[in-house]
Design a protein around this motif. Sequence first.
Motif, PDB file in Angstrom:
ATOM      1  N   ALA A   3       0.547  -1.163  -0.224  1.00  0.00           N
ATOM      2  CA  ALA A   3      -0.175   0.409   0.032  1.00  0.00           C
ATOM      3  C   ALA A   3       1.012   1.226  -0.350  1.00  0.00           C
ATOM      4  O   ALA A   3       0.481   2.230  -0.343  1.00  0.00           O
ATOM      5  N   ALA A   7       1.257   4.319  -3.221  1.00  0.00           N
ATOM      6  CA  ALA A   7       1.149   5.662  -2.157  1.00  0.00           C
ATOM      7  C   ALA A   7       2.315   6.749  -2.941  1.00  0.00           C
ATOM      8  O   ALA A   7       2.126   7.492  -3.027  1.00  0.00           O
ATOM      9  N   GLY A  37       1.329   7.587   2.383  1.00  0.00           N
ATOM     10  CA  GLY A  37       0.418   6.594   1.952  1.00  0.00           C
ATOM     11  C   GLY A  37      -0.282   7.622   3.546  1.00  0.00           C
ATOM     12  O   GLY A  37      -0.500   7.645   4.821  1.00  0.00           O
ATOM     13  N   LYS A  38      -2.055   6.656   3.759  1.00  0.00           N
ATOM     14  CA  LYS A  38      -2.463   7.133   4.808  1.00  0.00           C
ATOM     15  C   LYS A  38      -2.655   8.639   5.764  1.00  0.00           C
ATOM     16  O   LYS A  38      -2.686   8.298   6.934  1.00  0.00           O
ATOM     17  N   GLY A  39      -2.781   9.408   4.321  1.00  0.00           N
ATOM     18  CA  GLY A  39      -2.606  10.949   5.085  1.00  0.00           C
ATOM     19  C   GLY A  39      -1.332  11.513   5.233  1.00  0.00           C
ATOM     20  O   GLY A  39      -1.654  12.729   5.296  1.00  0.00           O
ATOM     21  N   ARG A  76      -3.795  13.502  -0.576  1.00  0.00           N
ATOM     22  CA  ARG A  76      -4.762  13.046  -1.484  1.00  0.00           C
ATOM     23  C   ARG A  76      -4.299  11.719  -1.123  1.00  0.00           C
ATOM     24  O   ARG A  76      -4.704  10.654  -2.277  1.00  0.00           O
ATOM     25  N   THR A  77      -3.779  11.051  -0.184  1.00  0.00           N
ATOM     26  CA  THR A  77      -3.402   9.113  -0.047  1.00  0.00           C
ATOM     27  C   THR A  77      -4.139   8.683   0.788  1.00  0.00           C
ATOM     28  O   THR A  77      -4.947   7.868   1.604  1.00  0.00           O
ATOM     29  N   THR A  78      -5.303  10.265   1.006  1.00  0.00           N
ATOM     30  CA  THR A  78      -7.041   9.315   2.674  1.00  0.00           C
ATOM     31  C   THR A  78      -7.795   9.335   1.651  1.00  0.00           C
ATOM     32  O   THR A  78      -7.051   9.511   0.678  1.00  0.00           O
ATOM     33  N   GLU A  79      -8.644   8.817   1.960  1.00  0.00           N
ATOM     34  CA  GLU A  79      -9.409   7.509   1.187  1.00  0.00           C
ATOM     35  C   GLU A  79     -10.497   8.737  -0.102  1.00  0.00           C
ATOM     36  O   GLU A  79     -10.752   8.349  -0.682  1.00  0.00           O
ATOM     37  N   LYS A  80     -10.710  10.166   0.696  1.00  0.00           N
ATOM     38  CA  LYS A  80     -11.377  10.475  -0.328  1.00  0.00           C
ATOM     39  C   LYS A  80     -10.527  11.242  -1.639  1.00  0.00           C
ATOM     40  O   LYS A  80     -11.142  11.373  -2.329  1.00  0.00           O
ATOM     41  N   ALA A  81      -9.021  11.293  -1.142  1.00  0.00           N
ATOM     42  CA  ALA A  81      -8.678  11.428  -2.593  1.00  0.00           C
ATOM     43  C   ALA A  81      -8.213  12.975  -3.272  1.00  0.00           C
ATOM     44  O   ALA A  81      -7.779  12.914  -3.756  1.00  0.00           O
ATOM     45  N   THR A 109      -2.250  14.031   7.517  1.00  0.00           N
ATOM     46  CA  THR A 109      -3.505  14.584   7.941  1.00  0.00           C
ATOM     47  C   THR A 109      -3.409  14.087   9.755  1.00  0.00           C
ATOM     48  O   THR A 109      -3.845  13.372  10.006  1.00  0.00           O
TER      49      THR A 109
END
Lengths: 142, 142, 142, 142
Positions: A3, A7, A37-39, A76-81, A109
């Motif tokens: 992952a 990312a 990744g992951k925010g 951009r790496t959060t789920e919402k992107a 984030t």
Amino acid sequence: MAATNGAKKFLQHILAVAIEGGGFDKTLSKLRIVSGGKGRCIAEMRIEKEHTNRIGVLHGGFTAMLVDAVSTMALRTTEKAVPGISVDISVTYLRAAKTGEEIMINAETLKIGRSLAFLSVDITNKESGALIAKGSHTKFMG
Amino acid sequence: MAATNGAKKFLQHILAVAIEGGGFDKTLSKLRIVSGGKGRCIAEMRIEKEHTNRIGVLHGGFTAMLVDAVSTMALRTTEKAVPGISVDISVTYLRAAKTGEEIMINAETLKIGRSLAFLSVDITNKESGALIAKGSHTKFMG
Amino acid sequence: MAATNGAKKFLQHILAVAIEGGGFDKTLSKLRIVSGGKGRCIAEMRIEKEHTNRIGVLHGGFTAMLVDAVSTMALRTTEKAVPGISVDISVTYLRAAKTGEEIMINAETLKIGRSLAFLSVDITNKESGALIAKGSHTKFMG
Amino acid sequence: MAATNGAKKFLQHILAVAIEGGGFDKTLSKLRIVSGGKGRCIAEMRIEKEHTNRIGVLHGGFTAMLVDAVSTMALRTTEKAVPGISVDISVTYLRAAKTGEEIMINAETLKIGRSLAFLSVDITNKESGALIAKGSHTKFMG
């Protein structure tokens, strides 16, 4: 792992497209993505003349640009992107950084809600870890 | 009058030297000094692609650069004349500004003390006067 | 250990004197020092009605007061020991905190120079660790 | 005129209710509404011991409280009338203000959008007009 590699490649792609786009993001041409990744997004770069002010240290305006850009990549790496729209940016300048110094930009984030995202950025000397600047960025998710 | 013209020429000179210096100030190459003096600096520019983000509006990083740079020029017109060192910059983003828009950057020295200077910047649409961004800049006078 | 206990007692003393002084610091009467020393101060408190706004959540004005006060106590534990004068405070509000919630206030001295000190504050829910607010405080050392 | 008087009375009512509510707004008990309406609120007060720090000057935490509270009252006079939720507050401290000084707090709604409101606050010495503090407040309209 996978992952994170995904990312990193995603962020490298976003950055390359932004630099090639011919807008203000071309000032990021020397920025290298370290991980993400992951925010989060960690990037690094060597300070060149093009990033400095009249006395050869990292320009406060470019520091603010790094806060804006690297935190947006983190988002951009959060789920919402989505990249969102800037609402407030604040930057505190702790130490000068000279031409030739390697710096790290570490964006995180803090929270992503339905409408707002809250991001934090530390810019440090890569070798010593000394804090050069600290930024806060609030974005609206539209 | 004479003083203001002198300040305008002084600021135009400072800006030209900064742009030619090859540092990050070269991103200001389209900025035009309108007037200055007594702690103020008014500048204007047309937003070109080089100042924008991926969606064609004024880049938040460049907005912060304008806050930094134009307030520092305002500070140069005070009696102390020194540029100082950035301590804190905060920028609030109110409206998007598109490629082709003419914007005004109006910077003011709120207070200049022995050690610290406090500056404020409004960025507006030149035609409508609509506020695009508002910035605050605190500098240390060394 | 010993040093930390000394710092905790020192901070408890400072806080008690401030509260008894009859100024605005009396709003800190429910604050408890958890630990401190070497530029840090950790405090905690239970949110009571007196700290809230009309809808029963932590008042943004009191949040800012906590940022100011707890970071200043952190600064008192550095070698310089002086409280300094506020230059810039910024607070980002991430989550509401309700009456009855236990919160932690964690303040850190990021850098202390000859003239300026840079402090950072996280306010979190004590149980979950969720970030409620994040503050930045720049002080002039006079 | 009529509208402004209506707004003044509306703000006086809001303030009185807030002070009587028993929350942190009771620290505003000495604040007097001067005028308001159309997104503005002007208030004034005499600095008493209860608003000061250990050295007898306006407490930075109370200054931030004034920025928060008076800008929120300004927002209440817009068409939307809602108080909103704080997102970011930043305060710049320019001058000390002593016990006994009369100060003015002048808050303005810079922009009110669908989701966000942007407010600005100047705190000045009533007699001299000297700027004591400048605040910026971004609120989410829910």
